[in-house]
Design an enzyme around this catalytic site. Structure first.
Site, PDB file in Angstrom:
ATOM      1  N   GLU A   1       0.799  -5.262   3.853  1.00 46.42           N
ATOM      2  CA  GLU A   1      -0.164  -5.593   4.972  1.00 46.42           C
ATOM      3  C   GLU A   1      -0.540  -6.987   4.639  1.00 46.42           C
ATOM      4  O   GLU A   1      -0.671  -7.250   3.475  1.00 46.42           O
ATOM      5  CB  GLU A   1      -1.380  -4.498   4.986  1.00 46.42           C
ATOM      6  CG  GLU A   1      -1.870  -4.099   6.326  1.00 46.42           C
ATOM      7  CD  GLU A   1      -2.607  -2.763   6.114  1.00 46.42           C
ATOM      8  OE1 GLU A   1      -3.545  -3.042   5.328  1.00 46.42           O
ATOM      9  OE2 GLU A   1      -2.498  -1.760   6.879  1.00 46.42           O
TER      10      GLU A   1
ATOM     11  N   ASN B   1     -10.182   8.886   9.095  1.00 44.86           N
ATOM     12  CA  ASN B   1     -10.232  10.175   7.956  1.00 44.86           C
ATOM     13  C   ASN B   1     -10.769  11.372   8.733  1.00 44.86           C
ATOM     14  O   ASN B   1     -11.505  11.309   9.748  1.00 44.86           O
ATOM     15  CB  ASN B   1     -11.622   9.844   7.059  1.00 44.86           C
ATOM     16  CG  ASN B   1     -11.414   8.604   6.151  1.00 44.86           C
ATOM     17  OD1 ASN B   1     -10.272   8.475   5.696  1.00 44.86           O
ATOM     18  ND2 ASN B   1     -12.405   7.618   6.021  1.00 44.86           N
TER      19      ASN B   1
ATOM     20  N   GLY C   1      -8.908   3.600  -0.840  1.00 52.40           N
ATOM     21  CA  GLY C   1      -9.170   2.235  -1.791  1.00 52.40           C
ATOM     22  C   GLY C   1      -7.906   2.565  -3.191  1.00 52.40           C
ATOM     23  O   GLY C   1      -7.997   1.810  -3.970  1.00 52.40           O
TER      24      GLY C   1
ATOM     25  N   LYS D   1       1.025  -1.146   0.062  1.00 49.87           N
ATOM     26  CA  LYS D   1      -0.105  -0.248  -0.016  1.00 49.87           C
ATOM     27  C   LYS D   1       0.968   1.302  -0.022  1.00 49.87           C
ATOM     28  O   LYS D   1       1.949   1.345   0.577  1.00 49.87           O
ATOM     29  CB  LYS D   1      -1.045  -0.004   1.210  1.00 49.87           C
ATOM     30  CG  LYS D   1      -1.971  -0.806   1.287  1.00 49.87           C
ATOM     31  CD  LYS D   1      -2.504  -0.823   2.523  1.00 49.87           C
ATOM     32  CE  LYS D   1      -4.165  -1.006   2.475  1.00 49.87           C
ATOM     33  NZ  LYS D   1      -4.796  -0.709   3.789  1.00 49.87           N
TER      34      LYS D   1
ATOM     35  N   ARG E   1     -12.273  14.160   8.564  1.00 49.82           N
ATOM     36  CA  ARG E   1     -13.196  14.882   8.005  1.00 49.82           C
ATOM     37  C   ARG E   1     -14.682  14.446   8.321  1.00 49.82           C
ATOM     38  O   ARG E   1     -14.630  13.061   8.701  1.00 49.82           O
ATOM     39  CB  ARG E   1     -13.157  15.089   6.359  1.00 49.82           C
ATOM     40  CG  ARG E   1     -12.976  13.667   5.876  1.00 49.82           C
ATOM     41  CD  ARG E   1     -12.922  13.716   4.220  1.00 49.82           C
ATOM     42  NE  ARG E   1     -12.386  12.335   3.861  1.00 49.82           N
ATOM     43  CZ  ARG E   1     -13.438  11.342   3.552  1.00 49.82           C
ATOM     44  NH1 ARG E   1     -14.672  11.655   3.884  1.00 49.82           N
ATOM     45  NH2 ARG E   1     -12.975  10.196   3.251  1.00 49.82           N
TER      46      ARG E   1
END
Lengths: 451, 78
Positions: A199, A289, A164, A157, A291
């Site tokens: 991961e 996140n 995603g 990642k 927000r």
């Protein structure tokens, strides 16, 4: 806080304006040329045109947004989701201009934006994480051995990725080095940082998340949500609470999410995302996140707490005024994202004139939309028209109500994902809460769609 | 012999893979069959525009960042 500039568009701008209006706070909308006749522009007390249709020249143009704030005398900025909402540089500009930033501190945004550092912060807060690398991969090291330790399949990642994006799967040892190198160059091109990490890959993963809220002194969670119904890693249906998670695990997930918020001195509303592995009955941290999320309404309807109002109160310096034991959960809620896309034609975006827009109503139904009939959906922005939120006293009833509500929805002139939603609520796997993040792809033939 | 490259979908035509990158191709460039000469964005989804034939790019009929309708001619190959 007297005058709030909403640095966003569409349904979320409408949502923020609604909360501000109820609190007696004046609002300023910033609109692109293409959004001159939009609902959010009309609903705000003032509207400032900040540039051409292309988002890069308008909604993402920090100087234009700041100039609109100065010109109208706004004293606060709400970034919504997407656009500049997780842009620490912009948050800092707002603060430097002596305005109130409706969100966490820029350093918190930076910390959580770096997935590898965020993972480290999660570990320190006692949040369970997936087996993987703590820190970035260095191709000078024996990365094959590191991969062997985690086991296959695994994913590489991008540290700066998220949502995603920037993820590649590795199935066997011989592919490790090449995939890591490709992932590094992809990450550099897409996110301007070549840092990547490993991961463990979970085959039948569910995506669950916890909504947290804090004022810098007190932190609470508003329960969890399940966002496992996805198409190509994009959420399409969410529900709250997440079904079928063992009580002890659910409690641990909620409590460690609050602990992560506490340790990062989080201020405002945030979401801690987890991956749930039903086969192993394990949860693991994905990202936080910093927000408001698209799916925030389902947490609002099961707790009775208005998240945008809380965001504005906290940003204005008010104290939360309640603790965890004051937060009560009642019933079950679903959210259906209605997009201007054609599910029968490979989800081809479908801009155009909205000729009919009959949104459902009745008990336990809420429509958060950014459009009205007679308006044109532009090709320049995200395809989401809005969301249908449905709730009832338990999951089964809420699902029946969802079926009823979706049947009532009628949108013509453009293609929408409503027909797909009707099929999904009738799915046995969904009724039994057996869905996972790649279910749709696996049953696309049954649905007769390219998913 | 000449050929037209038709827009596969409506949207915004970009001649560059990113604002800070060079264009995919310029007028006068030789292209192979299947080569990408631009992308069209519609609602944050990107679709590549390719030349079906090998040849030389004679013209771009849509400017960078210009709007295209379905079936519009994007470029011509000679």
């Amino acid at each position: 806080m007297k005058k709030l500039l909403v640095a966003n568009r569409g349904e979320i701008a409408v949502r923020v304006i609604r909360a501000a209006r109820e609190m007696g706070i004046a609002t300023v909308a910033v609109v692109s040329e293409a959004d001159r006749n939009s609902n959010f522009g009309r609903l705000a007390d003032e509207s400032v045109e900040i540039g051409p249709a292309a988002a890069s020249l308008s909604y993402l143009n920090q100087d234009a947004v700041m100039a609109a704030a100065a010109q109208t005398g706004a004293d606060a900025v709400h970034p919504g989701y997407g656009f500049l909402s997780e842009n620490a540089e912009f948050a800092q500009k707002v603060i430097d201009a002596n305005l109130i930033w409706v969100g966490p501190m820029p350093e918190t945004i930076i910390l959580m934006g770096d997935k590898s550092r965020a993972r480290q912060a999660a570990i320190e807060a006692g949040v369970p994480v997936l087996a993987g690398t703590n820190g970035w991969l260095d191709t000078a090291e024996d990365i094959e051995a590191i991969a062997d330790d985690i086991g296959y399949p695994l994913v590489v990642k991008a540290a700066a990725g998220g949502g995603g994006r920037g993820i590649r799967r590795i199935n066997k040892r011989e592919h490790v080095r090449r995939t890591v190198e490709v992932a590094q160059s992809e990450a550099l091109a897409a996110f301007n940082s070549s840092e990547v990490y490993f991961e463990r890959f979970v085959t039948r993963a569910r995506h669950v998340e916890v909504q947290v809220l804090g004022d810098g002194e007190t932190w609470v969670h508003l329960g969890d949500r399940d966002c496992s119904m996805q198409r190509r890693q994009q959420k399409i249906i969410e529900e709250a609470p997440a079904p079928g998670i063992p009580d002890e695990l659910r409690q641990r997930m909620r409590e460690t999410a609050v602990e992560l918020a506490r340790q990062s001195k989080y201020s405002g509303a945030g979401t801690v995302e987890f991956l749930y592995d039903p086969d192993r009955q394990e949860i693991a941290f994905i990202e936080m996140n910093t927000r408001l999320q698209v799916e925030h309404p389902i947490s609002e309807v099961i707790t009775g707490i208005d998240l945008v109002r809380e965001q504005l109160r906290i940003a204005a310096g008010e104290k939360l005024g309640y603790s965890q034991r004051d937060v009560h959960f009642e019933g079950h809620a679903f959210e259906f994202r209605i997009n201007a896309e054609d599910p029968s034609n490979n989800f081809m975006p479908s801009p155009g004139l909205i000729e009919t827009l009959d949104l459902s109503g009745g008990p336990g139904v809420r429509s958060d939309f950014g459009f009205s009939v007679g308006q044109t959906v532009m090709p320049f922005y995200d395809s989401m028209l809005g969301k249908l939120i449905v709730w009832d006293s338990n999951r089964e009833r809420a699902l029946s109500r969802a079926g009823r509500a979706l049947n009532e929805v009628q949108i013509t002139g453009i293609k929408t994902t409503v027909p797909l939603m009707r099929e999904l609520v009738a799915l046995k796997e969904f009724a039994e809460a057996q869905h996972h993040t790649t279910l749709l792809e696996s049953i696309s033939e049954k649905l007769g769609m390219t998913l | 012999m000449s050929a037209e490259i038709i827009a596969p979908i409506p949207g915004i035509f970009y001649r560059r893979p990113a604002p800070d990158k060079s264009p995919f191709a310029e007028v006068g460039d030789e292209v192979e069959a299947g080569q990408t000469i631009g992308v069209i964005e519609i609602m944050k989804q990107f679709t590549e525009v390719r030349s079906d034939v090998a040849g030389v790019i004679a013209s771009f009929d849509i400017e960078d960042n210009g709007m295209v309708g379905p079936g519009d001619i994007v470029a011509r190959i000679s």
